[in-house]
Motif scaffolding. Structure first.
Motif, PDB file in Angstrom:
ATOM      1  N   GLU A 187       0.844  -1.190   0.000  1.00  0.00           N
ATOM      2  CA  GLU A 187       0.000   0.000   0.000  1.00  0.00           C
ATOM      3  C   GLU A 187       0.881   1.242   0.000  1.00  0.00           C
ATOM      4  O   GLU A 187       1.935   1.276   0.645  1.00  0.00           O
ATOM      5  CB  GLU A 187      -0.926   0.001   1.211  1.00  0.00           C
ATOM      6  CG  GLU A 187      -1.945  -1.125   1.167  1.00  0.00           C
ATOM      7  CD  GLU A 187      -2.941  -1.071   2.302  1.00  0.00           C
ATOM      8  OE1 GLU A 187      -3.749  -0.119   2.319  1.00  0.00           O
ATOM      9  OE2 GLU A 187      -2.910  -1.965   3.164  1.00  0.00           O
ATOM     10  N   LEU A 188       0.428   2.236  -0.728  1.00  0.00           N
ATOM     11  CA  LEU A 188       1.154   3.488  -0.873  1.00  0.00           C
ATOM     12  C   LEU A 188       0.231   4.647  -0.513  1.00  0.00           C
ATOM     13  O   LEU A 188      -0.990   4.486  -0.434  1.00  0.00           O
ATOM     14  CB  LEU A 188       1.646   3.670  -2.316  1.00  0.00           C
ATOM     15  CG  LEU A 188       2.508   2.562  -2.907  1.00  0.00           C
ATOM     16  CD1 LEU A 188       2.723   2.803  -4.406  1.00  0.00           C
ATOM     17  CD2 LEU A 188       3.856   2.471  -2.196  1.00  0.00           C
ATOM     18  N   ALA A 189       0.818   5.803  -0.294  1.00  0.00           N
ATOM     19  CA  ALA A 189       0.019   7.015  -0.091  1.00  0.00           C
ATOM     20  C   ALA A 189       0.724   8.172  -0.776  1.00  0.00           C
ATOM     21  O   ALA A 189       1.946   8.323  -0.667  1.00  0.00           O
ATOM     22  CB  ALA A 189      -0.166   7.309   1.389  1.00  0.00           C
ATOM     23  N   GLN A 190      -0.048   8.961  -1.488  1.00  0.00           N
ATOM     24  CA  GLN A 190       0.464  10.150  -2.156  1.00  0.00           C
ATOM     25  C   GLN A 190      -0.239  11.367  -1.581  1.00  0.00           C
ATOM     26  O   GLN A 190      -1.464  11.489  -1.656  1.00  0.00           O
ATOM     27  CB  GLN A 190       0.218  10.075  -3.654  1.00  0.00           C
ATOM     28  CG  GLN A 190       0.616  11.326  -4.427  1.00  0.00           C
ATOM     29  CD  GLN A 190       2.117  11.569  -4.412  1.00  0.00           C
ATOM     30  OE1 GLN A 190       2.888  10.768  -4.925  1.00  0.00           O
ATOM     31  NE2 GLN A 190       2.543  12.680  -3.822  1.00  0.00           N
ATOM     32  N   VAL A 205       5.880  10.013  -2.891  1.00  0.00           N
ATOM     33  CA  VAL A 205       4.983   8.913  -2.563  1.00  0.00           C
ATOM     34  C   VAL A 205       5.643   8.049  -1.485  1.00  0.00           C
ATOM     35  O   VAL A 205       6.858   7.871  -1.463  1.00  0.00           O
ATOM     36  CB  VAL A 205       4.648   8.088  -3.824  1.00  0.00           C
ATOM     37  CG1 VAL A 205       5.871   7.367  -4.374  1.00  0.00           C
ATOM     38  CG2 VAL A 205       3.514   7.098  -3.531  1.00  0.00           C
ATOM     39  N   VAL A 206       4.814   7.536  -0.553  1.00  0.00           N
ATOM     40  CA  VAL A 206       5.346   6.766   0.568  1.00  0.00           C
ATOM     41  C   VAL A 206       4.698   5.384   0.603  1.00  0.00           C
ATOM     42  O   VAL A 206       3.617   5.157   0.049  1.00  0.00           O
ATOM     43  CB  VAL A 206       5.094   7.480   1.914  1.00  0.00           C
ATOM     44  CG1 VAL A 206       5.744   8.858   1.910  1.00  0.00           C
ATOM     45  CG2 VAL A 206       3.609   7.582   2.238  1.00  0.00           C
ATOM     46  N   ALA A 233       1.634   8.117  -9.379  1.00  0.00           N
ATOM     47  CA  ALA A 233       0.987   8.443  -8.106  1.00  0.00           C
ATOM     48  C   ALA A 233       0.745   9.940  -7.992  1.00  0.00           C
ATOM     49  O   ALA A 233      -0.337  10.383  -7.575  1.00  0.00           O
ATOM     50  CB  ALA A 233       1.845   7.945  -6.949  1.00  0.00           C
ATOM     51  N   GLU A 234       1.739  10.728  -8.372  1.00  0.00           N
ATOM     52  CA  GLU A 234       1.600  12.184  -8.302  1.00  0.00           C
ATOM     53  C   GLU A 234       0.516  12.666  -9.262  1.00  0.00           C
ATOM     54  O   GLU A 234      -0.309  13.511  -8.899  1.00  0.00           O
ATOM     55  CB  GLU A 234       2.936  12.840  -8.635  1.00  0.00           C
ATOM     56  CG  GLU A 234       2.908  14.351  -8.578  1.00  0.00           C
ATOM     57  CD  GLU A 234       4.269  14.961  -8.895  1.00  0.00           C
ATOM     58  OE1 GLU A 234       4.299  15.989  -9.596  1.00  0.00           O
ATOM     59  OE2 GLU A 234       5.292  14.405  -8.449  1.00  0.00           O
ATOM     60  N   GLU A 235       0.497  12.127 -10.473  1.00  0.00           N
ATOM     61  CA  GLU A 235      -0.509  12.541 -11.451  1.00  0.00           C
ATOM     62  C   GLU A 235      -1.919  12.233 -10.958  1.00  0.00           C
ATOM     63  O   GLU A 235      -2.839  13.046 -11.109  1.00  0.00           O
ATOM     64  CB  GLU A 235      -0.253  11.823 -12.780  1.00  0.00           C
ATOM     65  CG  GLU A 235      -1.233  12.193 -13.876  1.00  0.00           C
ATOM     66  CD  GLU A 235      -0.977  11.449 -15.175  1.00  0.00           C
ATOM     67  OE1 GLU A 235      -1.752  11.651 -16.123  1.00  0.00           O
ATOM     68  OE2 GLU A 235      -0.015  10.657 -15.235  1.00  0.00           O
ATOM     69  N   VAL A 249      -4.579  19.881   2.517  1.00  0.00           N
ATOM     70  CA  VAL A 249      -3.861  18.642   2.241  1.00  0.00           C
ATOM     71  C   VAL A 249      -4.842  17.564   1.804  1.00  0.00           C
ATOM     72  O   VAL A 249      -5.924  17.416   2.377  1.00  0.00           O
ATOM     73  CB  VAL A 249      -3.074  18.182   3.485  1.00  0.00           C
ATOM     74  CG1 VAL A 249      -2.558  16.749   3.318  1.00  0.00           C
ATOM     75  CG2 VAL A 249      -1.897  19.123   3.741  1.00  0.00           C
ATOM     76  N   LEU A 250      -4.454  16.818   0.785  1.00  0.00           N
ATOM     77  CA  LEU A 250      -5.195  15.651   0.306  1.00  0.00           C
ATOM     78  C   LEU A 250      -4.277  14.442   0.361  1.00  0.00           C
ATOM     79  O   LEU A 250      -3.142  14.493  -0.122  1.00  0.00           O
ATOM     80  CB  LEU A 250      -5.651  15.863  -1.141  1.00  0.00           C
ATOM     81  CG  LEU A 250      -6.127  14.608  -1.891  1.00  0.00           C
ATOM     82  CD1 LEU A 250      -7.489  14.147  -1.372  1.00  0.00           C
ATOM     83  CD2 LEU A 250      -6.188  14.862  -3.405  1.00  0.00           C
ATOM     84  N   ALA A 251      -4.757  13.349   0.960  1.00  0.00           N
ATOM     85  CA  ALA A 251      -4.041  12.080   0.953  1.00  0.00           C
ATOM     86  C   ALA A 251      -4.801  11.101   0.076  1.00  0.00           C
ATOM     87  O   ALA A 251      -6.006  10.901   0.267  1.00  0.00           O
ATOM     88  CB  ALA A 251      -3.900  11.529   2.366  1.00  0.00           C
TER      89      ALA A 251
END
Length: 381
Positions: A187-190, A205-206, A233-235, A249-251
């Motif tokens: 799982e990732l989070a941007q 991205v983390v 992920a950034e896009e 902030v948006l996650a």
């Protein structure tokens, strides 16, 4: 007179906005659900965020309203906007974060990658979806779930009978969300921040590690994420923030699938657990950036101080005493560790703090963060 920022919700996210507000010379005020919450470091008023009159009275004492959580009802948010209050993020954006079915609809309309999903009203509709997806799926209540609550992995249509019963007893009716059970490698989070004038700035991205549906660790940046994965992920996150008009902030929580796709899992329109690493690992923390964004100030640079930052949540805390009772031991043994204490009493499964460690060797950074969290009594370390 300094700018007055009002935060609805008295949890640890509001608490962690306080140092950033102090540095920027802002007056931060909090509408907390009850006495003694984490954000008591700020000027706190206690009141019901579900009551429009209470929230409107609080709004009269500040210049802009933002949030510690996304649960403020739409009729309250609309009342604020109708009264001319600056609200960030606004009702239209928050509606998508508040309702998982609406979230899936909007993301699908935007052509963004999401798991296969359906709106189901009864066992028959759920059974049909499961039959098309190998007999299993993930069922979610559209509203109110977080940290694994309101989410069930099911292998048959009768495993959420209690939820369907609750829907049938609701005068407004409703439906559940069912999704395919995604096979993913991690799982990732941007995270991105967007201000009303349109500027959008991302962090790296983390990778997130979940324990029982609760975030346990974050590795920043996600190992092996440079290049196409990071760009994708950034896009995705920038598209979501721009298309939905998110401010602050948006996650974007993501699945990296076994066949190298990214799928959107959840959205959060506020500072987020996956961004706590930015306090000690990024030039601009998510809390400072959120305040800049909601005030429509130029956003800060999000580059990293060191090659790696690892955050470990302190879930549970010490069996006896408080986190600060452990300070002599943990700070002496792990001088690189930055401890963030939420001012909560320890309790099994409760987020009572987190530890950040930054450095240039990932193995060393992971060890230091986990070891420091363990000394603080973390159940997950």
């Amino acid at each position: 007179m300094s700018i007055r920022v009002g935060v609805i919700g008295g949890g640890q996210l509001a608490r962690m906005m306080v140092p950033a507000a102090v540095n920027l010379g802002l007056d931060i005020r909090v509408l907390a659900e009850q006495e003694g919450m984490s954000a008591r470091l700020a000027t706190v008023e206690v009141g019901d965020y579900r009551d429009a009159d209470t929230v409107l009275a609080f709004a009269e004492t500040v210049d802009v309203i933002t949030f510690d959580h996304e649960h403020v009802p739409q009729h309250v948010l609309r009342a604020l906007v109708d009264a001319g209050v600056q609200v960030h993020p606004g009702p239209d954006a928050l509606a998508v974060a508040q309702d998982k079915l609406l979230m899936r609809e909007r993301l699908t309309e935007l052509g963004l990658p999401v798991p296969d999903w359906a709106r189901v009203h009864d066992q028959e509709e759920l059974a049909a979806f499961l039959a098309e997806h190998g007999g299993k799926g993930v069922v979610k209540t559209p509203r109110g779930g977080y940290d694994g609550k309101g989410v069930r992995v099911v292998h048959g249509p009768n495993e959420v009978d209690d939820w369907f019963t609750a829907l049938s007893e609701d005068a407004n009716g409703g439906a559940l969300l069912v999704e395919e059970l995604v096979s993913f490698r991690r799982e990732l989070a941007q995270l991105v921040a967007r201000r009303p004038s349109g500027e959008v700035v991302p962090w790296r991205v983390v990778e997130t590690v979940q324990l029982g549906g609760v975030c346990s660790e974050v590795i920043a940046p996600a190992p092996g994420s440079a290049g196409r994965l990071a760009d994708t992920a950034e896009e995705i996150a920038v598209t979501v923030a721009t298309a939905l008009g998110v401010t602050g902030v948006l996650a974007v929580e993501l699945f990296e699938t076994d066949d190298d796709r990214l799928l959107i899992n959840e959205l959060a329109m506020r500072p987020h657990n996956s961004g706590h690493w930015t306090q000690d690992g990024s030039v601009t923390s998510q809390f400072e950036q959120h305040l800049r964004a909601v005030l429509d100030l130029p956003l800060g640079w999000t580059g990293c101080h060191r090659d790696w930052t690892v955050m470990v949540n302190v879930l549970g805390g010490p069996a006896e005493g408080t986190l600060d009772d452990r300070y002599p031991q943990v700070l002496g043994a792990h001088p690189l560790a930055k401890v963030h204490n939420y001012g909560k009493d320890p309790r099994p499964g409760r987020k009572v703090g987190h530890v950040n460690v930054a450095g240039d060797d990932l193995d060393d950074v992971v060890y230091e963060a986990r070891a420091a969290a363990a000394l603080l009594g973390a159940e997950n370390a």
